[in-house]
Write a protein that holds these residues in place. Structure first.
Motif, PDB file in Angstrom:
ATOM      1  N   LEU A 200     -40.678  12.270  13.059  1.00  0.00           N
ATOM      2  CA  LEU A 200     -40.932  10.899  13.489  1.00  0.00           C
ATOM      3  C   LEU A 200     -41.803  10.908  14.737  1.00  0.00           C
ATOM      4  O   LEU A 200     -42.799  10.160  14.830  1.00  0.00           O
ATOM      5  CB  LEU A 200     -39.613  10.175  13.759  1.00  0.00           C
ATOM      6  CG  LEU A 200     -39.750   8.758  14.336  1.00  0.00           C
ATOM      7  CD1 LEU A 200     -40.479   7.852  13.347  1.00  0.00           C
ATOM      8  CD2 LEU A 200     -38.367   8.199  14.689  1.00  0.00           C
ATOM      9  N   VAL A 201     -41.437  11.752  15.704  1.00  0.00           N
ATOM     10  CA  VAL A 201     -42.221  11.850  16.943  1.00  0.00           C
ATOM     11  C   VAL A 201     -43.633  12.345  16.636  1.00  0.00           C
ATOM     12  O   VAL A 201     -44.624  11.804  17.147  1.00  0.00           O
ATOM     13  CB  VAL A 201     -41.530  12.793  17.945  1.00  0.00           C
ATOM     14  CG1 VAL A 201     -42.420  13.022  19.168  1.00  0.00           C
ATOM     15  CG2 VAL A 201     -40.181  12.222  18.368  1.00  0.00           C
ATOM     16  N   MET A 202     -43.750  13.379  15.792  1.00  0.00           N
ATOM     17  CA  MET A 202     -45.076  13.908  15.454  1.00  0.00           C
ATOM     18  C   MET A 202     -45.916  12.880  14.702  1.00  0.00           C
ATOM     19  O   MET A 202     -47.134  12.781  14.925  1.00  0.00           O
ATOM     20  CB  MET A 202     -44.927  15.190  14.635  1.00  0.00           C
ATOM     21  CG  MET A 202     -44.441  16.394  15.439  1.00  0.00           C
ATOM     22  SD  MET A 202     -44.412  17.925  14.491  1.00  0.00           S
ATOM     23  CE  MET A 202     -42.880  17.728  13.592  1.00  0.00           C
ATOM     24  N   SER A 203     -45.293  12.103  13.834  1.00  0.00           N
ATOM     25  CA  SER A 203     -46.032  11.077  13.093  1.00  0.00           C
ATOM     26  C   SER A 203     -46.563  10.007  14.037  1.00  0.00           C
ATOM     27  O   SER A 203     -47.702   9.538  13.881  1.00  0.00           O
ATOM     28  CB  SER A 203     -45.124  10.436  12.035  1.00  0.00           C
ATOM     29  OG  SER A 203     -44.671  11.399  11.108  1.00  0.00           O
ATOM     30  N   VAL A 204     -45.754   9.623  15.024  1.00  0.00           N
ATOM     31  CA  VAL A 204     -46.193   8.628  16.001  1.00  0.00           C
ATOM     32  C   VAL A 204     -47.372   9.159  16.805  1.00  0.00           C
ATOM     33  O   VAL A 204     -48.355   8.446  17.054  1.00  0.00           O
ATOM     34  CB  VAL A 204     -45.023   8.241  16.932  1.00  0.00           C
ATOM     35  CG1 VAL A 204     -45.524   7.386  18.098  1.00  0.00           C
ATOM     36  CG2 VAL A 204     -43.947   7.495  16.160  1.00  0.00           C
ATOM     37  N   VAL A 205     -47.289  10.431  17.219  1.00  0.00           N
ATOM     38  CA  VAL A 205     -48.368  11.032  18.007  1.00  0.00           C
ATOM     39  C   VAL A 205     -49.668  11.081  17.200  1.00  0.00           C
ATOM     40  O   VAL A 205     -50.743  10.711  17.701  1.00  0.00           O
ATOM     41  CB  VAL A 205     -47.970  12.444  18.481  1.00  0.00           C
ATOM     42  CG1 VAL A 205     -49.172  13.161  19.116  1.00  0.00           C
ATOM     43  CG2 VAL A 205     -46.823  12.372  19.481  1.00  0.00           C
ATOM     44  N   ILE A 206     -49.581  11.531  15.955  1.00  0.00           N
ATOM     45  CA  ILE A 206     -50.790  11.628  15.133  1.00  0.00           C
ATOM     46  C   ILE A 206     -51.357  10.237  14.819  1.00  0.00           C
ATOM     47  O   ILE A 206     -52.577  10.039  14.820  1.00  0.00           O
ATOM     48  CB  ILE A 206     -50.492  12.403  13.842  1.00  0.00           C
ATOM     49  CG1 ILE A 206     -50.285  13.890  14.169  1.00  0.00           C
ATOM     50  CG2 ILE A 206     -51.604  12.248  12.819  1.00  0.00           C
ATOM     51  CD1 ILE A 206     -50.067  14.765  12.976  1.00  0.00           C
ATOM     52  N   ALA A 207     -50.482   9.265  14.573  1.00  0.00           N
ATOM     53  CA  ALA A 207     -50.957   7.895  14.347  1.00  0.00           C
ATOM     54  C   ALA A 207     -51.643   7.353  15.600  1.00  0.00           C
ATOM     55  O   ALA A 207     -52.678   6.678  15.508  1.00  0.00           O
ATOM     56  CB  ALA A 207     -49.790   6.996  13.952  1.00  0.00           C
TER      57      ALA A 207
END
Length: 320
Positions: A200-207
């Protein structure tokens, strides 16, 4: 047939293995693809260390780290796939050691992808601070942080395992898989929840990096728009890889339920999951960064051709 179950108090009942399953054409084809990608990764790793400009550049340092992680991961998981498919057992202690390495590398690659996306964001959206923030020293510190974060999951799982299983577990033979490390049902839920939080954290960062780079691409001049659009496509590919890796963490829950019903179906499902959600994302790394980078490809061709010529010369001279 092998059977794995949990006792009424959460104790692990070790599986019994009565026969080995012969390999079929599907598994052999997988070995060919893994062999090809391991050769490509090895050539890229050698290329990275041959050129000083590469290992002083943050982007290439992260790229080399992902290549090394993926190469070790592919080799180990391929061994575990073959042993699981053929129902070849190993001592529990050795299984724990292999699971520790594979679980670390499983999370290390997506974390590295996130770091690479952040590096592209800094290079495109904060060009004046890029040389200050993206240094080899900071990259190595980031890699150490990635490895530390990647170790949290297996530390929790293995600590619970150590406190719950008897000493005979470490010498007893079993068909090695991560499911063998799960003693209690809540232990598996905790591990899954931690992985979902990470992603979830990585997805937010990449988004976040995608949106920022997209805004920068629209505002960029025609001269710099080509570089910005390339960075945007790279982040999109990272997002796709992350999606496949995220689905990979849903697979153990499905596989665990299937294993309790039918081991033959479990083996087939694990094979399919390995191809789509484990092998495919890691085979994209060389394509996303290595083969799309003109400078890297030029150096790789030079050393690859040079190595091929040297090998042929050694073969010819050894015959005369």
């Amino acid at each position: 047939m092998p059977n794995t179950s949990q006792g009424s108090e959460g104790s692990l009942v070790l599986p019994t293995v009565q026969y080995h399953r012969p390999l079929n054409d599907k598994v052999v084809i997988v070995q060919v693809f893994i062999g090809i990608f391991l050769c490509i990764n090895s050539l890229m790793i050698v290329t990275f260390f041959k050129k000083e400009a590469f290992f002083t550049n943050t982007r290439y340092i992260f790229f080399a780290h992902s290549l090394i992680c993926d190469s070790v991961f592919l080799a180990l998981t391929d061994v575990l796939l073959l042993m699981s498919y053929s129902r070849v057992p190993m001592p529990g202690g050795l299984c724990i050691f292999l699971i520790v390495i594979t679980e670390t590398l499983t999370i290390a690659t997506p974390l590295t992808l996130t770091a690479m996306s952040l590096e592209r964001y800094i290079a495109i959206c904060m060009p004046l601070h890029h040389s200050e923030l993206s240094t080899p020293v900071r990259a190595m510190r980031c890699i150490l942080l990635i490895q530390a974060l990647s170790s949290v999951n297996w530390i929790i799982v293995i600590s619970i395992l150590f406190s719950a299983v008897p000493l005979s577990f470490y010498t007893s033979v079993l068909v090695c898989s991560f499911e063998q490390m799960i003693v209690f049902s809540w232990q598996g839920h905790l591990s899954s929840a931690l992985c979902q939080f990470y992603f979830l954290v990585m997805s937010v960062v990449i988004a976040f990096t995608y949106v920022k780079i997209m805004v920068a691409a629209r505002a960029a001049s025609s001269d710099s728009r080509k570089s910005t659009n390339k960075g945007l496509r790279t982040v999109i590919l990272h997002g796709f890889q992350l999606l496949l890796s995220l689905i990979q963490f849903w697979c153990p829950m499905i596989e665990s339920a299937i294993m309790k019903i039918n081991l033959n179906v479990f083996i087939e499902v694990r094979y399919i999951d390995y191809i789509i959600f484990i092998l495919a994302p890691r085979c994209l790394i060389p394509l996303v960064y290595g083969l799309r980078d003109k400078d890297f490809v030029v150096v790789m061709k030079y050393y690859g051709f040079k190595h091929l010529v040297d090998t042929l010369l050694q073969i010819l001279t050894s015959q005369y």
